[in-house]
Design an enzyme around this catalytic site. Structure first.
Site, PDB file in Angstrom:
ATOM      1  N   LYS A 105       6.648   6.153   6.979  1.00 55.23           N
ATOM      2  CA  LYS A 105       6.180   5.285   8.070  1.00 55.23           C
ATOM      3  C   LYS A 105       7.374   4.785   8.876  1.00 55.23           C
ATOM      4  O   LYS A 105       8.400   4.414   8.308  1.00 55.23           O
ATOM      5  CB  LYS A 105       5.427   4.081   7.490  1.00 55.23           C
ATOM      6  CG  LYS A 105       4.176   4.468   6.721  1.00 55.23           C
ATOM      7  CD  LYS A 105       3.617   3.321   5.906  1.00 55.23           C
ATOM      8  CE  LYS A 105       2.511   3.812   4.985  1.00 55.23           C
ATOM      9  NZ  LYS A 105       2.136   2.814   3.978  1.00 55.23           N
ATOM     10  N   HIS A 111       0.826  -1.208   0.000  1.00 55.29           N
ATOM     11  CA  HIS A 111       0.000   0.000   0.000  1.00 55.29           C
ATOM     12  C   HIS A 111       0.860   1.258   0.000  1.00 55.29           C
ATOM     13  O   HIS A 111       1.992   1.263   0.497  1.00 55.29           O
ATOM     14  CB  HIS A 111      -0.867   0.057   1.273  1.00 55.29           C
ATOM     15  CG  HIS A 111      -1.774  -1.121   1.425  1.00 55.29           C
ATOM     16  ND1 HIS A 111      -2.221  -1.541   2.649  1.00 55.29           N
ATOM     17  CD2 HIS A 111      -2.310  -1.986   0.532  1.00 55.29           C
ATOM     18  CE1 HIS A 111      -2.982  -2.606   2.494  1.00 55.29           C
ATOM     19  NE2 HIS A 111      -3.060  -2.895   1.212  1.00 55.29           N
ATOM     20  N   TYR A 134       2.851   1.397  13.861  1.00 54.79           N
ATOM     21  CA  TYR A 134       3.659   2.303  13.056  1.00 54.79           C
ATOM     22  C   TYR A 134       3.172   3.745  13.121  1.00 54.79           C
ATOM     23  O   TYR A 134       1.990   4.010  13.298  1.00 54.79           O
ATOM     24  CB  TYR A 134       3.735   1.832  11.606  1.00 54.79           C
ATOM     25  CG  TYR A 134       2.428   1.605  10.898  1.00 54.79           C
ATOM     26  CD1 TYR A 134       1.616   0.514  11.213  1.00 54.79           C
ATOM     27  CD2 TYR A 134       2.004   2.444   9.882  1.00 54.79           C
ATOM     28  CE1 TYR A 134       0.415   0.286  10.552  1.00 54.79           C
ATOM     29  CE2 TYR A 134       0.815   2.210   9.208  1.00 54.79           C
ATOM     30  CZ  TYR A 134       0.030   1.142   9.556  1.00 54.79           C
ATOM     31  OH  TYR A 134      -1.161   0.915   8.881  1.00 54.79           O
ATOM     32  N   ASP A 174      -6.985  -6.029  -1.152  1.00 54.18           N
ATOM     33  CA  ASP A 174      -5.596  -6.225  -1.606  1.00 54.18           C
ATOM     34  C   ASP A 174      -5.532  -7.179  -2.794  1.00 54.18           C
ATOM     35  O   ASP A 174      -4.629  -7.085  -3.633  1.00 54.18           O
ATOM     36  CB  ASP A 174      -4.731  -6.750  -0.455  1.00 54.18           C
ATOM     37  CG  ASP A 174      -4.430  -5.663   0.566  1.00 54.18           C
ATOM     38  OD1 ASP A 174      -4.867  -4.508   0.337  1.00 54.18           O
ATOM     39  OD2 ASP A 174      -3.783  -5.964   1.582  1.00 54.18           O
TER      40      ASP A 174
HETATM   41  C1  LIG Z   1      -4.650   2.487   6.928  1.00 51.99           C
HETATM   42  C2  LIG Z   1      -5.928   2.881   7.617  1.00 51.99           C
HETATM   43  C3  LIG Z   1      -7.066   2.114   7.523  1.00 51.99           C
HETATM   44  N1  LIG Z   1      -8.204   2.508   8.178  1.00 51.99           N
HETATM   45  C4  LIG Z   1      -9.374   1.639   8.095  1.00 51.99           C
HETATM   46  C5  LIG Z   1      -9.822   1.285   6.685  1.00 51.99           C
HETATM   47  C6  LIG Z   1     -10.425  -0.103   6.859  1.00 51.99           C
HETATM   48  O1  LIG Z   1     -11.758   0.020   7.297  1.00 51.99           O
HETATM   49  C7  LIG Z   1      -9.609  -0.718   7.997  1.00 51.99           C
HETATM   50  C8  LIG Z   1      -8.496  -1.627   7.517  1.00 51.99           C
HETATM   51  O2  LIG Z   1      -7.779  -0.921   6.534  1.00 51.99           O
HETATM   52  P1  LIG Z   1      -6.756  -1.690   5.615  1.00 51.99           P
HETATM   53  O3  LIG Z   1      -7.339  -2.999   5.179  1.00 51.99           O
HETATM   54  O4  LIG Z   1      -6.268  -0.731   4.556  1.00 51.99           O
HETATM   55  O5  LIG Z   1      -5.575  -1.974   6.661  1.00 51.99           O
HETATM   56  P2  LIG Z   1      -4.149  -2.581   6.298  1.00 51.99           P
HETATM   57  O6  LIG Z   1      -4.260  -3.655   5.267  1.00 51.99           O
HETATM   58  O7  LIG Z   1      -3.508  -2.900   7.589  1.00 51.99           O
HETATM   59  O8  LIG Z   1      -3.388  -1.369   5.616  1.00 51.99           O
HETATM   60  C9  LIG Z   1      -2.155  -0.880   6.135  1.00 51.99           C
HETATM   61  O9  LIG Z   1      -1.235  -1.868   5.928  1.00 51.99           O
HETATM   62  C10 LIG Z   1      -0.077  -1.626   5.161  1.00 51.99           C
HETATM   63  C11 LIG Z   1       0.981  -2.572   5.627  1.00 51.99           C
HETATM   64  C12 LIG Z   1       0.403  -0.244   5.174  1.00 51.99           C
HETATM   65  O10 LIG Z   1       1.593   0.038   5.055  1.00 51.99           O
HETATM   66  C13 LIG Z   1      -0.570   0.835   5.211  1.00 51.99           C
HETATM   67  O11 LIG Z   1      -0.150   1.805   6.144  1.00 51.99           O
HETATM   68  C14 LIG Z   1      -1.956   0.479   5.518  1.00 51.99           C
HETATM   69  O12 LIG Z   1      -2.590   0.552   4.264  1.00 51.99           O
HETATM   70  O13 LIG Z   1      -9.026   0.401   8.700  1.00 51.99           O
HETATM   71  C15 LIG Z   1      -8.270   3.652   8.928  1.00 51.99           C
HETATM   72  O14 LIG Z   1      -9.311   3.980   9.515  1.00 51.99           O
HETATM   73  N2  LIG Z   1      -7.147   4.439   9.007  1.00 51.99           N
HETATM   74  C16 LIG Z   1      -5.988   4.097   8.389  1.00 51.99           C
HETATM   75  O15 LIG Z   1      -4.981   4.853   8.514  1.00 51.99           O
END
Ligand SMILES: Cc1cn([C@H]2C[C@H](O)[C@@H](COP(=O)(O)OP(=O)(O)O[C@H]3O[C@H](C)C(=O)[C@H](O)[C@H]3O)O2)c(=O)[nH]c1=O
Length: 183
Positions: free
Chosen positions: A71, A61, A130, A166
């Site tokens: 980050k 991402h 992070y 993803d």
């Molecule tokens: C990133 C983020 C997500 N969200 C919400 C959006 C979704 O409802 C839920 C899960 O989000 P997501 O599936 O994008 O989470 P990750 O897959 O852990 O994403 C992260 O994981 C990879 C490793 C990264 O480097 C990024 O910082 C970030 O994208 O949290 C938020 O409310 N705030 C936030 O800052």
């Protein structure tokens, strides 16, 4: 704090000074002055935390400018294979992949500059924590699919658990085309 260069401009591994005594141990997880003295100056504005069961892959991402994020990433528990891909068109390491193991047993961390696509695989159940240098901005979110053939990343887990979001990320080639990046 020991800083280890990676060969990627601005991407550094960090090893805190761990002070042990009969109770356990202590270390400074983040110190703005120590970072500044090391030439690392970011205004971190948002901290995130996630828990992943063993076998999960999150990423790759990134947020596009002007919402791009640097980050400072680590694990609080468990162990992950952390991956950063240089997506800065002018960089000499553009399109190159950097992998490192972040392990709560040694408390190492990785400073990922803006312009990198970032992800990790959970080699054990892991709490990932992070700091981000910009707020979450969903409309500027993008990324590259974890199993992209050009990047050919070994995530060191079998049959990874990946979110629906993803699973439909663009390939590296599609990313370049979408954002009109010459490569
Ligand atoms: C990133 C983020 C997500 N969200 C919400 C959006 C979704 O409802 C839920 C899960 O989000 P997501 O599936 O994008 O989470 P990750 O897959 O852990 O994403 C992260 O994981 C990879 C490793 C990264 O480097 C990024 O910082 C970030 O994208 O949290 C938020 O409310 N705030 C936030 O800052």
């Amino acid at each position: 704090m020991i800083i280890k260069e990676t060969g990627f401009e601005g991407l550094v591994e960090m090893y805190p000074k761990i002070i042990e005594d009969e109770r356990g141990f202590f270390f400074e997880a983040y110190n703005e002055e120590a970072f500044r003295k090391a030439g690392i100056q970011y205004d971190f504005v948002q901290d995130n935390q996630s828990f992943s069961i063993k076998g999960v892959v999150r990423g790759l991402h990134m947020q596009l400018a002007p919402f791009s994020q640097a980050k400072f990433v680590k694990v609080m528990t468990g162990k992950v294979c952390d991956v950063a891909v240089d997506m800065r068109p002018a960089s000499k390491t553009f399109g190159k992949v950097y992998k490192c193991i972040l392990d709560s047993k040694i408390n190492n961390a990785l400073l990922v500059p803006e312009g990198f696509a970032h992800g990790f695989s959970a080699l054990e159940d892991a709490v990932f924590y992070y700091k981000c240098s910009n707020f979450y901005h969903k409309p500027s979110e993008t990324g590259i699919i974890w199993n992209d053939k050009t990047l050919n990343i070994d995530w060191e887990v079998e049959n990874p658990i990946v979110s629906e979001k993803d699973a439909i990320l663009p390939t590296f080639e599609e990313f370049l085309e979408k954002y009109e990046i010459a490569y």
